[in-house]
Design an enzyme around this catalytic site. Structure first.
Site, PDB file in Angstrom:
ATOM      1  N   HIS A 132       0.828  -1.205   0.000  1.00 16.60           N
ATOM      2  CA  HIS A 132       0.000   0.000   0.000  1.00 16.60           C
ATOM      3  C   HIS A 132       0.869   1.265   0.000  1.00 16.60           C
ATOM      4  CE1 HIS A 132      -3.933  -1.934   0.219  1.00 16.60           C
ATOM      5  NE2 HIS A 132      -3.354  -2.833   0.982  1.00 16.60           N
ATOM      6  N   ASP A 181       2.447   2.017  -3.116  1.00 21.43           N
ATOM      7  CA  ASP A 181       2.644   2.406  -4.527  1.00 21.43           C
ATOM      8  C   ASP A 181       1.722   3.528  -4.980  1.00 21.43           C
ATOM      9  OD1 ASP A 181       0.404   0.750  -4.661  1.00 21.43           O
ATOM     10  OD2 ASP A 181       1.110  -0.395  -6.392  1.00 21.43           O
ATOM     11  N   ALA A 231      -6.512 -14.627  -5.153  1.00 18.93           N
ATOM     12  CA  ALA A 231      -5.623 -14.968  -4.037  1.00 18.93           C
ATOM     13  C   ALA A 231      -4.648 -13.829  -3.747  1.00 18.93           C
ATOM     14  CB  ALA A 231      -4.863 -16.252  -4.336  1.00 18.93           C
ATOM     15  N   GLY A 232      -4.816 -12.714  -4.435  1.00 19.03           N
ATOM     16  CA  GLY A 232      -3.916 -11.586  -4.203  1.00 19.03           C
ATOM     17  C   GLY A 232      -2.579 -11.751  -4.904  1.00 19.03           C
ATOM     18  N   SER A 239      -2.253 -11.104  -8.176  1.00 22.13           N
ATOM     19  CA  SER A 239      -2.333 -10.243  -9.365  1.00 22.13           C
ATOM     20  C   SER A 239      -2.668 -11.002 -10.643  1.00 22.13           C
ATOM     21  CB  SER A 239      -1.034  -9.467  -9.567  1.00 22.13           C
ATOM     22  OG  SER A 239      -0.870  -8.586  -8.526  1.00 22.13           O
ATOM     23  N   ASP A 282       1.780  -4.028  -9.479  1.00 21.47           N
ATOM     24  CA  ASP A 282       1.459  -5.348 -10.023  1.00 21.47           C
ATOM     25  C   ASP A 282       1.792  -5.432 -11.508  1.00 21.47           C
ATOM     26  OD1 ASP A 282       0.444  -5.510  -7.506  1.00 21.47           O
ATOM     27  OD2 ASP A 282      -1.662  -5.508  -8.109  1.00 21.47           O
TER      28      ASP A 282
HETATM   29  C1  GLA Z   1      -3.011  -4.263  -5.038  1.00 23.24           C
HETATM   30  C2  GLA Z   1      -2.768  -3.110  -6.018  1.00 23.24           C
HETATM   31  C3  GLA Z   1      -1.326  -2.624  -5.958  1.00 23.24           C
HETATM   32  C4  GLA Z   1      -0.902  -2.333  -4.520  1.00 23.24           C
HETATM   33  C5  GLA Z   1      -1.271  -3.491  -3.599  1.00 23.24           C
HETATM   34  C6  GLA Z   1      -1.024  -3.173  -2.151  1.00 23.24           C
HETATM   35  O1  GLA Z   1      -2.297  -5.388  -5.417  1.00 23.24           O
HETATM   36  O2  GLA Z   1      -3.087  -3.508  -7.334  1.00 23.24           O
HETATM   37  O3  GLA Z   1      -1.155  -1.505  -6.792  1.00 23.24           O
HETATM   38  O4  GLA Z   1      -1.431  -1.134  -4.085  1.00 23.24           O
HETATM   39  O5  GLA Z   1      -2.637  -3.863  -3.729  1.00 23.24           O
HETATM   40  O6  GLA Z   1       0.345  -2.986  -1.920  1.00 23.24           O
END
Ligand code: GLA
Length: 371
Positions: free
Chosen positions: A16, A18, A106-107, A109, A155
């Site tokens: 968090h 970027d 799942a986070g 990307s 990402d």
């Molecule tokens: C998501 C967003 C990124 C970043 C993360 C948290 O993956 O796409 O740009 O902000 O959350 O670090």
């Protein structure tokens, strides 16, 4: 027929940050999305997701308006729209099949990987010859406009600019970057909690807005030189953040601390300093849990399970609200770690976990077709 591969990512540290002009340290991972595409002679696209068993049709000469409903096609439409706007012409239609080896939601990307795959595909098909950074920025715009998520650049940059065996240190303000070698005897483990991310988009945009509130409040004392939370040092934070209202105060405290942790982590990584890497990952997780409030019981349980199973360090990765943790593990202990961490997590959480031992992969590329 063309084939493009685009990796997912885990973020080692710098969460968090970027969208606050800060620092990030993601790794493109060996879990990837592939797109197989046959160019057409018109502007139509028939896009089939094998993973979801869903087919969509897009007309590049008449793309749908922004803010499409949830679904994979909004990422493809968004990338097409942004590339067309940038290039000033209509791209080539394709019949494409998407095969995702990335767990969705799942986070890791999966959406950025999908965007990156189509960006590389059209860059090649239409001979756009765009820089990787430009492609990443256009994919980020696609996400803003078509998915309504006001994400940062991390990402898309990881998926397009990653290098094998290295993490990507990116300064999201200046776009300066370094490819930092990872200690060869450390494995990257993605530990998916199995808990799907809930309300991620609205909560994400809310966090971003709270950071902006903190910037406005800090400008009142520190002046216009504070353009983003990146401009606030930990010392200034300690002095002036108490003047900011909650919850913006805690959100900003996380970001200010996290930027400093990324820089310290870089040094620790270069020296393979396990104690420092562990301390920084734990501090990052605690700050995301307590100040940024984007963790959840399952992410906390997974971090705990990974640490007790002998990880060098572990923390939640990505936006949070469910999804995965990243753990760094000595390769020599990997098998034992995987069994032990899974057993410990299952004893604490009701969700079905998944563990992936990943390598740091190269950014998206055309791949040779098997014949
Ligand atoms: C998501 C967003 C990124 C970043 C993360 C948290 O993956 O796409 O740009 O902000 O959350 O670090």
């Amino acid at each position: 027929m063309l084939c493009v591969r685009a990796p997912g990512r885990v973020n080692l540290i710098g969460e968090h940050t970027d969208y606050n002009d800060g620092y990030v340290l993601p790794v493109a991972i060996s879990l990837e999305t592939r797109v197989y595409a046959q160019p057409r002679t018109d502007a139509l696209c028939h896009i089939y997701s094998e993973t979801l068993d869903e087919q969509h049709v897009l007309n590049l000469a008449d793309l749908p308006p922004e803010q499409l409903p949830d679904g994979f096609i909004r990422y493809v439409a968004g990338v097409a729209a942004m590339l067309q706007q940038h290039a000033g012409r209509t791209l080539t239609g394709v019949d494409a099949t998407i095969c995702s080896g990335l767990p969705l939601g799942a986070g890791l990307s999966s959406s950025a990987a999908l965007e990156a795959a189509f960006a590389v595909l059209w860059d090649a098909l239409d001979d756009l010859r765009l820089e990787r950074l430009t492609l990443a920025q256009l994919c980020q715009q696609a996400e803003h406009r078509y998915a309504g998520v006001h994400c940062g650049l991390m990402d898309q940059a990881a998926s397009l600019l990653g290098q094998a065996g290295r993490a990507l240190f990116l300064d999201t303000r200046t776009h300066a970057m370094q490819h930092v070698p990872l200690p060869p005897d450390w494995a990257i483990v993605v530990a998916d909690t199995g808990k799907p991310r809930a309300l991620a988009e609205s909560d994400y945009n809310l966090r971003r807005a709270q950071c902006e509130q903190a910037v406005v409040a800090l400008q009142g004392v520190l002046g216009e030189s504070v353009v983003a939370l990146r401009d606030v040092s930990p010392e200034q934070g300690a002095l002036y953040l108490p003047l900011v209202e909650e919850p913006a105060r805690r959100r900003a405290r996380h970001v200010v601390g996290e930027n400093a942790r990324v820089l310290a982590f870089l040094t620790a990584l270069r020296h393979a300093d396990t104690a420092q890497v562990r301390a920084l990952m734990l501090a990052s997780h605690a700050s995301l849990r307590d100040d940024y409030e984007v963790s959840c019981a399952e992410l906390d349980a997974m971090v705990e399970a990974c640490l007790q199973a002998g990880a060098i360090g572990a923390r939640m990765t990505g936006a949070g609200f469910g999804g995965a943790c990243v753990a760094l593990v000595e390769r020599a202990h990997l098998e034992r770690f995987l069994t032990d961490a899974e057993r410990r997590y299952r004893a604490r959480a009701a969700y079905e976990p998944r563990f992936y031992a990943c390598d740091a992969a190269a950014g998206a590329s055309l791949c040779p077709m098997e014949t």
